[in-house]
Every structure is written in C-alpha cells, then in structure tokens.
Scaffold this active site. Structure first.
Site, short mmCIF file in Angstrom:
data_model
loop_
_atom_site.label_atom_id
_atom_site.label_comp_id
_atom_site.label_asym_id
_atom_site.label_seq_id
_atom_site.Cartn_x
_atom_site.Cartn_y
_atom_site.Cartn_z
N SER A 119 44.28 48.20 43.11
CA SER A 119 44.15 49.40 42.27
C SER A 119 45.15 50.47 42.68
CB SER A 119 42.76 50.00 42.47
OG SER A 119 41.78 49.17 41.99
N HIS A 140 47.67 44.55 37.52
CA HIS A 140 46.47 45.40 37.63
C HIS A 140 45.67 45.37 36.32
CE1 HIS A 140 44.70 49.68 38.35
NE2 HIS A 140 43.87 48.74 38.71
N GLU A 152 48.47 46.79 33.89
CA GLU A 152 49.59 47.54 34.48
C GLU A 152 50.36 46.55 35.35
OE1 GLU A 152 47.89 50.70 36.93
OE2 GLU A 152 49.23 52.16 36.06
N ASN A 190 45.37 54.94 38.12
CA ASN A 190 44.46 55.59 39.08
C ASN A 190 44.98 56.91 39.63
OD1 ASN A 190 42.14 54.03 39.03
ND2 ASN A 190 43.26 52.37 40.03
N1 CAA Z 1 31.90 42.41 31.06
C1 CAA Z 1 32.28 41.81 29.91
N2 CAA Z 1 32.02 42.33 28.70
C2 CAA Z 1 31.35 43.49 28.64
C3 CAA Z 1 30.92 44.17 29.79
C4 CAA Z 1 31.22 43.58 31.05
N3 CAA Z 1 30.89 44.16 32.21
N4 CAA Z 1 30.28 45.29 29.42
C5 CAA Z 1 30.31 45.33 28.07
N5 CAA Z 1 30.96 44.25 27.60
C6 CAA Z 1 31.22 43.92 26.20
C7 CAA Z 1 29.92 43.71 25.49
O1 CAA Z 1 29.54 42.34 25.56
C8 CAA Z 1 30.26 44.15 24.08
O2 CAA Z 1 30.88 43.12 23.34
P1 CAA Z 1 30.14 42.54 22.04
O3 CAA Z 1 29.61 43.70 21.28
O4 CAA Z 1 31.21 41.81 21.33
O5 CAA Z 1 29.08 41.69 22.59
C9 CAA Z 1 31.33 45.21 24.22
O6 CAA Z 1 31.84 45.05 25.57
C10 CAA Z 1 30.76 46.60 24.05
O7 CAA Z 1 29.68 46.72 24.94
P2 CAA Z 1 28.41 47.62 24.68
O8 CAA Z 1 28.19 47.79 23.20
O9 CAA Z 1 27.27 47.09 25.49
O10 CAA Z 1 28.74 48.99 25.37
P3 CAA Z 1 29.90 50.02 25.10
O11 CAA Z 1 30.26 50.14 23.66
O12 CAA Z 1 29.50 51.24 25.84
O13 CAA Z 1 31.18 49.39 25.82
C11 CAA Z 1 32.51 49.40 27.76
C12 CAA Z 1 31.15 49.05 27.17
C13 CAA Z 1 33.61 48.60 27.07
C14 CAA Z 1 32.45 49.03 29.22
C15 CAA Z 1 32.76 50.93 27.55
O14 CAA Z 1 31.68 51.67 28.05
C16 CAA Z 1 34.03 51.44 28.20
O15 CAA Z 1 35.13 51.29 27.67
N6 CAA Z 1 33.87 52.07 29.39
C17 CAA Z 1 35.00 52.58 30.14
C18 CAA Z 1 35.67 51.43 30.88
C19 CAA Z 1 36.85 51.90 31.67
O16 CAA Z 1 37.26 53.04 31.68
N7 CAA Z 1 37.44 50.94 32.39
C20 CAA Z 1 38.53 51.21 33.29
C21 CAA Z 1 37.97 51.42 34.69
S1 CAA Z 1 39.23 51.85 35.83
C22 CAA Z 1 39.92 50.40 36.25
O17 CAA Z 1 39.50 49.33 35.87
C23 CAA Z 1 41.10 50.47 37.17
C24 CAA Z 1 40.79 50.54 38.60
O18 CAA Z 1 41.67 50.13 39.39
C25 CAA Z 1 39.57 51.15 39.17
P1 NAD Z 2 34.20 43.12 44.60
O1 NAD Z 2 33.65 43.74 45.84
O2 NAD Z 2 33.36 43.01 43.39
O3 NAD Z 2 34.77 41.63 44.92
C1 NAD Z 2 35.60 41.31 45.99
C2 NAD Z 2 35.40 39.82 46.32
O4 NAD Z 2 36.41 39.41 47.25
C3 NAD Z 2 34.05 39.50 46.98
O5 NAD Z 2 33.41 38.47 46.27
C4 NAD Z 2 34.42 39.05 48.41
O6 NAD Z 2 33.57 38.03 48.90
C5 NAD Z 2 35.84 38.52 48.19
N1 NAD Z 2 36.68 38.55 49.39
C6 NAD Z 2 36.85 39.57 50.28
N2 NAD Z 2 37.76 39.21 51.21
C7 NAD Z 2 38.16 37.95 50.92
C8 NAD Z 2 39.09 37.03 51.52
N3 NAD Z 2 39.77 37.37 52.60
N4 NAD Z 2 39.25 35.81 50.94
C9 NAD Z 2 38.54 35.46 49.84
N5 NAD Z 2 37.66 36.29 49.22
C10 NAD Z 2 37.47 37.51 49.76
O7 NAD Z 2 35.54 43.95 44.28
P2 NAD Z 2 36.25 44.21 42.86
O8 NAD Z 2 35.68 45.43 42.25
O9 NAD Z 2 36.28 42.93 42.10
O10 NAD Z 2 37.73 44.62 43.34
C11 NAD Z 2 38.66 43.64 43.78
C12 NAD Z 2 40.06 44.21 43.72
O11 NAD Z 2 40.35 44.63 42.37
C13 NAD Z 2 40.30 45.43 44.62
O12 NAD Z 2 41.62 45.42 45.09
C14 NAD Z 2 40.10 46.58 43.63
O13 NAD Z 2 40.76 47.75 44.03
C15 NAD Z 2 40.73 45.99 42.38
N6 NAD Z 2 40.28 46.59 41.12
C16 NAD Z 2 38.99 46.97 40.96
C17 NAD Z 2 38.59 47.52 39.75
C18 NAD Z 2 37.17 47.94 39.53
O14 NAD Z 2 36.89 48.63 38.55
N7 NAD Z 2 36.24 47.56 40.38
C19 NAD Z 2 39.51 47.65 38.70
C20 NAD Z 2 40.83 47.20 38.89
C21 NAD Z 2 41.21 46.67 40.10
#
Ligand code: CAA
Ligand code: NAD
Length: 282
Positions: A119, A140, A152, A190
């Site tokens: 991330s 990403h 990304e 991020n």
């Molecule tokens: N896995 C797979 N599919 C999922 C899901 C999940 N965890 N959650 C929801 N869905 C699917 C559902 O099955 C549904 O599809 P269908 O209607 O075709 O069955 C669809 O998504 C919409 O779901 P819902 O109607 O239940 O709920 P919603 O309209 O609120 O959508 C959401 C759910 C798509 C997650 C929406 O809330 C959303 O876009 N949230 C923001 C997500 C976001 O910002 N993601 C980026 C996070 S940051 C990141 O990832 C980077 C990082 O490094 C941290």
């Molecule tokens: P998570 O905690 O759900 O899963 C991590 C998994 O990795 C676990 O099942 C653990 O057992 C396994 N693991 C740890 N060390 C290991 C090793 N040495 N060998 C094999 N398996 C190992 O975490 P996550 O949310 O899936 O995040 C995973 C990566 O994706 C991180 O780098 C995170 O920053 C990135 N990421 C997360 C998100 C998010 O929304 N959570 C979005 C984009 C990217």
C-alpha cells in the site's frame, strides 16, 4: 514472455481477491500462505463470491467450476519455481516483504516478474534486495479487489519498460484500469486517502463527533460510499497505521503523524472488521 502462471502470496483479504480475479481471467493461480487456515478461509471466500456471482447471473456455473479448477493452494514457497509472475500480498512490513523477495529471487525462473501489492512501502527498496530490480514492480489493487476497477502500477527506480508493459497488459487482461505512478511514499492513492482517514480519527479523538456522526457527514455530505472510519475498519487499522508511519517517515512532515487513538486500537488488537472490533463492533 507471456504470463500464464501466477503465484499470489498471502491469502488474506487482498491476496484472496487478487487470486480470484486472476483465475477468473484465465490464469493458472497458486495461492500461497504460511498458514493453512488462512488458505482455507481465502478459498472459501472465493467460493462464496463466485456462488453469488452465479446467483446474480454474472457468470455461469461452468465459469465458476473452471475458475476454481485454475486455483491451487500452496504452503511451500518453492512452488513459485513454475511461475511467470508472483504477486506478493503479505503484511505491510518491510522486513517481512524483503525476506519474501529474497527467497523469490532464488526460487523463481529468471524471466519471472516479482510484483508487490504494498500500500505504501518503497518498491525501489524491495527491488534492491533482489538480483533483478528491473523485474520488480508495484501492482497495487484496491479493496475489495473483485469490485474495484483500479490498479496503481508503481515503477521503482530500476523497473524496466518491458516489466511495466507486461504488468500494464496483465492489468487490462484482468479487466482493471491501470494508472502509472512513480515510487514515492503512499504513491497517489494512500497519500491522499490515508491522511483523510487519520484526520477522521483525530476528529473522534478530540471529541468533535462520534464515529457514526463523522461517517454520516462524509457519506451524506460528500457522497462517499463508506464513511472514513467504516473504511478504516474495512482496510484494517494495522494497515492504516503502517501506511501513516511510512508517510510520516518518508516525508518527515508532522502533518502525517498517526493519531494516538489509531495506535491505541492497534495495540489493543482492535484491527477492524477482520478481528471483530475497530471503530465499530462486527
Ligand atoms: N468482496 C467482494 N465483493 C464485494 C465485497 C467484498 N468484500 N463487498 C461488496 N461486494 C460486492 C457485492 O457483492 C455487490 O455486488 P452485487 O450487487 O453484484 O452482488 C457490490 O459489491 C455492492 O455491494 P453492496 O450492495 O453490498 O454494498 P455497497 O453498494 O455499499 O458497495 C463497496 C460495497 C463496493 C465496498 C462500497 O461500499 C465501496 O466502494 N466502498 C469503498 C471502497 C474503497 O474505498 N476501497 C478502497 C480502499 S483503500 C485501498 O484498497 C488501498 C489501500 O492500500 C488501503
Ligand atoms: P491480511 O492481514 O488480510 O493478510 C495477510 C496474509 O499474509 C495473512 O493471511 C498472513 O498469514 C499472510 N502472511 C504473512 N506473512 C507471510 C509470509 N511471510 N509468507 C506467506 N504468507 C504470509 O492483509 P491484507 O489486508 O490482505 O493486506 C496485504 C497487503 O496488501 C499489505 O501489504 C497491505 O498494505 C496491502 N493492501 C491492503 C489493502 C486493504 O484494504 N487491506 C488494500 C491494498 C493493499
């Protein structure tokens, strides 16, 4: 060299989603985790999501079966020796990731591309522990992977054009949209998202409003699909804290200091939805 066989390392919420979209797009996929239980959970999540897709008429029963047939569990990293691409999705920790990349550099064929779903961690630094920094890249994905369209693609300092082009093509094959980004802390996604989440946590910490009210303001006032605290719980509070630390250290700017309340929750083991408790209870 065409990419045919992919290993995804880490069967958590991101790794299982990445394995699913790769298998649905026709790639042979090895899903690897060090924990058997994590693999079982990952595969069962994929099965549930595919069953739902069949019920919703988005895919056929035959598509579901062939997707599952292309997915194989692995608890031995040596299995990567037959792969053209490895996508690492283990915990957001530089030591853990560099150890994995050092091993992969030994195990995988010379042509293989090594990608990280990190991330925020520097791709250049991960690449530097291998003997093929030109074949290391950031891929990403966004959470939830099967739904979100963006990937990304992060170019490390030494990532070659050939590696970038192969991953850009793969991203298109997965029916996702690639965006090219250079290697700076937090990349684009991020660097912008996480300070907003951290600020939302400060807003609760300083007693300005409750988590529910902060989320309502951002959902109804800004049309965000999820409020920032619901999203933080969904991402994982540990991941949010690691990302803030990378931004804080990488830019050396106090505006990125992680909120003490975020630290406290992570120390307590309140990591969000995945542990049943974060800003909300699940
Ligand atoms: N896995 C797979 N599919 C999922 C899901 C999940 N965890 N959650 C929801 N869905 C699917 C559902 O099955 C549904 O599809 P269908 O209607 O075709 O069955 C669809 O998504 C919409 O779901 P819902 O109607 O239940 O709920 P919603 O309209 O609120 O959508 C959401 C759910 C798509 C997650 C929406 O809330 C959303 O876009 N949230 C923001 C997500 C976001 O910002 N993601 C980026 C996070 S940051 C990141 O990832 C980077 C990082 O490094 C941290
Ligand atoms: P998570 O905690 O759900 O899963 C991590 C998994 O990795 C676990 O099942 C653990 O057992 C396994 N693991 C740890 N060390 C290991 C090793 N040495 N060998 C094999 N398996 C190992 O975490 P996550 O949310 O899936 O995040 C995973 C990566 O994706 C991180 O780098 C995170 O920053 C990135 N990421 C997360 C998100 C998010 O929304 N959570 C979005 C984009 C990217």
């Amino acid at each position: 060299m065409a990419i045919k066989k992919v290993m995804v390392i880490g069967a958590g919420q991101m790794g299982s989603g990445i394995a699913q979209v790769c298998a649905q797009a026709g790639f042979d996929v090895l899903l690897h985790d060090m924990k058997e239980a994590a693999l079982d959970k990952g595969i069962s999540t994929i099965e549930k999501l595919l069953t739902r897709a069949v019920e919703k008429d988005r895919i056929s029963e035959a598509d579901k079966t062939s997707t599952l047939d292309r997915l194989t569990k692995s608890t031995n990293l040596e299995d990567a020796k037959s792969c053209d691409l490895v996508i690492e999705a283990v915990v957001e920790n530089m030591d853990v990731k560099t150890k994995v990349f050092q091993q992969l550099d030994e195990i995988t064929p010379k042509h293989a591309i090594l990608a990280s779903n990190t991330s925020s961690l520097p791709i250049t630094e991960i690449a530097a522990v291998t003997n093929r920094p030109d074949q290391v890249i950031g891929m990403h994905f966004m959470n939830p992977v099967p739904v979100m369209k963006l990937v990304e693609i992060i170019r490390g300092l030494q990532t070659s054009d050939a590696t970038y082009q192969a991953i850009e093509k793969m991203t298109n094959d997965l029916n996702k949209t690639p965006v090219e980004v250079n290697d700076f802390p937090g990349f684009v996604s991020n660097r912008i998202l996480m300070p907003m989440i951290n600020e939302a946590i400060y807003t609760v910490y300083e007693g300005v409003a409750s988590p529910e009210d902060v989320d309502t303001v951002m959902k109804l006032g800004m049309n965000h699909p999820m409020g920032p605290l619901t999203l933080a719980d969904f991402i994982g509070l540990d991941t949010c804290l690691y990302i803030m630390e990378v931004l804080y250290e990488g830019f050396g700017d106090s505006k990125y200091r992680p909120c003490p309340l975020l630290r406290k929750y992570v120390k307590a083991g309140w990591l969000g939805k995945k542990t049943g408790r974060g800003f909300y209870q699940y």
